[in-house]
Design an enzyme around this catalytic site. Structure first.
Site, PDB file in Angstrom:
ATOM      1  CG  ASP A 255      -2.362   0.319   0.857  1.00 56.56           C
ATOM      2  OD1 ASP A 255      -2.572   1.127  -0.057  1.00 56.56           O
ATOM      3  OD2 ASP A 255      -3.281  -0.213   1.511  1.00 56.56           O
TER       4      ASP A 255
ATOM      5  CD1 TRP B  22      -4.739   3.002  -2.977  1.00 57.34           C
ATOM      6  CD2 TRP B  22      -3.896   5.060  -2.775  1.00 57.34           C
ATOM      7  NE1 TRP B  22      -4.016   3.041  -1.818  1.00 57.34           N
ATOM      8  CE2 TRP B  22      -3.486   4.286  -1.667  1.00 57.34           C
ATOM      9  CE3 TRP B  22      -3.493   6.392  -2.867  1.00 57.34           C
ATOM     10  CZ2 TRP B  22      -2.684   4.805  -0.660  1.00 57.34           C
ATOM     11  CZ3 TRP B  22      -2.689   6.908  -1.858  1.00 57.34           C
ATOM     12  CH2 TRP B  22      -2.292   6.123  -0.782  1.00 57.34           C
TER      13      TRP B  22
ATOM     14  CG  ASP C 201      -9.409   1.353  -0.892  1.00 55.91           C
ATOM     15  OD1 ASP C 201      -8.448   1.231  -1.665  1.00 55.91           O
ATOM     16  OD2 ASP C 201      -9.309   1.222   0.346  1.00 55.91           O
TER      17      ASP C 201
END
Length: 538
Positions: free
Chosen positions: A166, A203, A222
Site C-alpha cells: 500500500d 490507487w 478503494d
C-alpha cells in the site's frame, strides 16, 4: 523511450518468464503463454483491520467447501490488521490478540488446503489501517527503513506467496513512488524467492515502470459495494489496455460480489473485471455468501475470459455517451474468436448497433452469452442488442473470417510517459474530447524524445503501401513526427483552429506483412492532439 531498471527487469524476468511457456499448434504460429491474473480472497473489503487467525482459517475453509478453489481461486490474502509491534531489533511480531500463534501457522494452514497465502504492508512507515481505522498497531509497521528485514520475515520465515504494498504512509511522507517500489522489490529479490506475486497499491495507474516490478497494480481508489464505485473503476480502466498483458495486469480492486449490489450490477462488476483481465479477489464473507453471487463467481465461461492464456485486456471500439463496446482476442491472436462486451453504464436501456466490421469479424458469426452460458442467434453484418441500465452483455463470438483493421484510436496507444498520479500539469494523457471518434484523444503529446504514442500491433495481412489519414486537434501550427517500423515521416503546420476542432492530414506509409509498429510525437515541441488514424491500402 522505455526506461531500463535493472532491479525491476530482473524481477520481471524471474516472476514472468519462470512460468511462461510456449505452445505450438499445427498450422499456427507459436503462442506464448503468460501467468493469468490472480484469483482468490482478501480480508479488507469486509473486515478491514478486524481480522484474526480463526477468521482467516474459516474463510480459507469456506473457499474450498464452496467450490471456489476448484474454480481457480487459490489465494487467501491477509490484509492490514495483523501487525503487533516491532521489538528492539526492529523485527515485526503479530498482533497478540488477533494472531496469538503468530503468522507462520496461518500460512501453513492455508498451504495445507492446497492454497497460496498473501500478506500486506505499506511502502511508508505507517499502514492505511493506522490512518483510516485508528489501528495504533499500524504505526511504524510499514516497510520504510525495514525493507529487507520485513521481506525476509514475511516471505521466508512466515512463508507468504503474495504481498500487497500500500502507499498511505508513503504518501503522507511525500515519497517518490518509483523509487520506493524499486527499493522494496530489490529486497524481495534478495530473499531468493522467485515465485512471489507483488501488487502495487497506489490507487492510480502509477506509470509504465510498474510492469517491470509487479504482477498487478491498482488503478483507482478503494472499491465500495455500490454501483457508482463499480462504474467509476471501470471508467478508470477503459483506456489502459496498452499497459496490461504478458503476465502483468491493471488491478480494478477486490470484488464486491455478495455485498449488496443488485444481480444485474454484480454481473457487470464480475463480467467487466473478467474481460478486462483484472485480478479476481473475492471480498465478501464466504461463509454467508448468497447462492446467486456464489454461482456468478464460479461462472466458468466468464472466468475463462479472465484466465485466457493470451493475457489481454479488452479495449473500447465503440462508444456513445455512457455505452461502450469492448473487445479482445481470446484463444488465439488474430483468430476468428473474440470476446465482446456491450456495456451500458447509463440509467436507461440502450440499443447497441455494432457492425461486425468494428469487431474485425466477417461472415456469419456464432454468438454465446457468457453470463447466461447459453447460445444466442447467429449474426451477420451487424449486432443489435438492447441492454438494460447498469447492465452488460458479454459474448464469445466466432466468425467465418477475421478482417484486417483499418482504424486505430489514439486511446489504444501505449504512452511510455503516462501515469495517473496527477503530479505533472503537462502530463500526457487520454483526454475527453466530444468531437473525437471515441470521445477521447491523446493530449500533451511530444515535447521530448520519449513522450510519444505507440501502436505496437498495427496489422497488415500482405503489407505494402497505405494511405495513412490522421485526425488531429491543434489551436496553433504544430509538427507531427511519425515513425513506421523506424521509418520517419513528418507533417508540418498542423492547425485545426481549436483545442477540440478536428482536421485530417494524410501521408503514404509502407507496412510489412503481419504486425507493424507506429509511433507519433514531436521530439522538440508539442505535437497536435491525436484522435485516431485510418489506413487504406493503395
Amino acid at each position: 523511450m522505455k526506461k531500463d531498471f535493472i532491479i525491476g527487469g530482473l524481477l520481471a524476468f524471474l516472476f514472468a518468464t519462470s512460468s511462461c511457456t510456449t505452445t505450438h499448434n499445427e498450422g499456427a504460429a507459436a503462442v506464448e503463454l503468460f501467468p493469468p491474473p490472480l484469483m482468490g480472497w482478501s480480508s479488507w473489503n469486509t473486515y478491514h483491520v478486524n481480522i484474526s487467525e480463526d477468521l482467516i482459517r474459516k474463510q480459507a475453509e469456506a473457499l474450498v467447501t464452496n467450490g471456489l478453489k476448484d474454480a481457480g481461486y487459490l489465494y487467501i490474502n491477509v490484509d492490514d490488521g495483523f501487525f503487533g509491534h516491532r521489538d528492539e531489533t526492529g523485527k515485526m511480531h503479530a498482533h497478540p490478540g488477533r494472531f496469538p500463534n503468530g503468522m507462520r501457522p496461518v500460512s501453513d494452514y492455508i498451504h495445507s488446503l492446497g492454497l497460496k497465502a498473501g500478506i500486506y504492508s505499506d511502502a511508508g512507515d505507517n499502514t492505511c489501517g493506522s490512518i483510516y481505522d485508528d489501528d495504533a498497531n499500524g504505526v511504524g509497521s510499514g516497510l520504510y527503513g525495514h525493507e529487507q528485514q520485513d521481506m525476509d520475515l514475511y516471505l521466508k520465515e512466515w512463508n507468504y506467496d503474495f504481498i500487497k504494498i500500500d502507499y498511505c504512509g508513503a504518501k503522507e511522507l511525500g515519497l517518490e513512488e518509483e523509487k520506493r517500489y524499486t527499493t522494496i522489490c530489490e529486497a524481495i529479490r534478495n530473499t531468493g524467492r522467485t515465485d512471489v506475486s507483488i501488487n502495487i497499491c497506489r490507487w492510480a495507474f502509477p506509470g509504465t515502470w510498474a510492469k517491470d516490478m509487479a504482477r498487478s497494480w491498482r488503478i483507482s481508489s478503494d472499491i465500495r459495494p455500490r454501483w457508482s464505485s463499480v462504474k467509476h473503476i471501470i471508467e478508470k480502466n477503459l483506456y489502459l489496455s496498452a499497459y496490461a498483458g504478458e503476465g502483468h495486469y491493471n488491478d480494478m480492486d477486490m470484488l464486491e460480489v455478495g455485498r449488496g449490489l443488485t444481480q444485474t450490477e454484480e454481473e457487470v462488476h464480475f463480467g467487466m473485471w473478467c474481460i478486462m483481465s483484472s485480478p479476481l479477489l473475492v471480498g465478501c464473507d464466504m461463509t454467508t455468501i448468497p447462492e446467486s453471487s456464489l454461482a456468478l463467481l464460479k461462472n466458468k465461461e466468464l472466468i475463462a475470459l479472465n484466465q485466457d492464456h493470451l493475457g489481454l485486456q479488452a479495449y473500447v471500439v465503440q462508444r456513445e455517451k455512457d455505452c461502450y463496446v469492448l473487445v479482445k482476442d481470446i484463444e488465439r491472436k488474430r483468430g476468428k474468436v473474440r470476446a465482446v462486451a456491450f456495456y451500458n453504464a447509463s440509467d436507461s436501456a440502450y440499443e447497441f448497433r455494432t457492425p461486425l466490421r468494428v469487431l474485425e469479424l466477417g461472415g456469419m458469426t456464432k454468438v454465446r452469452d457468457l453470463v447466461k452460458c447459453e447460445d444466442m442467434e447467429n449474426v451477420e453484418g451487424e449486432c443489435r442488442y438492447t441492454v438494460r441500465p447498469h447492465g452488460v452483455l458479454i459474448c464469445r463470438m466466432e466468425a467465418e473470417k477475421r478482417l484486417e483493421p483499418d482504424r486505430y484510436e489514439a486511446e489504444w496507444a501505449y504512452l511510455p510517459c503516462f501515469d495517473d498520479l496527477g503530479k505533472n500539469l503537462k502530463q500526457i494523457l487520454y483526454a475527453v474530447s466530444p468531437g473525437c471518434s471515441g470521445g477521447m484523444k491523446v493530449h500533451h503529446l511530444g515535447g521530448s524524445e520519449e513522450n510519444y504514442a505507440e501502436w505496437r500491433e498495427v496489422y497488415s495481412e500482405k503489407g505494402g503501401q497505405y494511405e495513412m489519414t490522421i485526425r488531429y486537434c491543434s489551436p496553433v501550427d504544430r509538427k507531427l513526427e511519425i515513425w513506421v517500423n523506424g521509418m520517419e515521416h513528418e507533417m508540418e503546420g498542423l492547425n485545426s483552429g481549436g483545442e477540440d476542432e478536428l482536421r485530417e492530414a494524410s501521408c503514404t506509409v509502407v507496412l510489412d506483412s503481419g504486425y507493424n509498429n507506429i509511433r507519433m510525437g514531436n521530439r522538440f515541441g508539442w505535437a497536435p492532439d491525436v484522435d485516431m488514424f485510418i489506413l487504406k491500402k493503395k
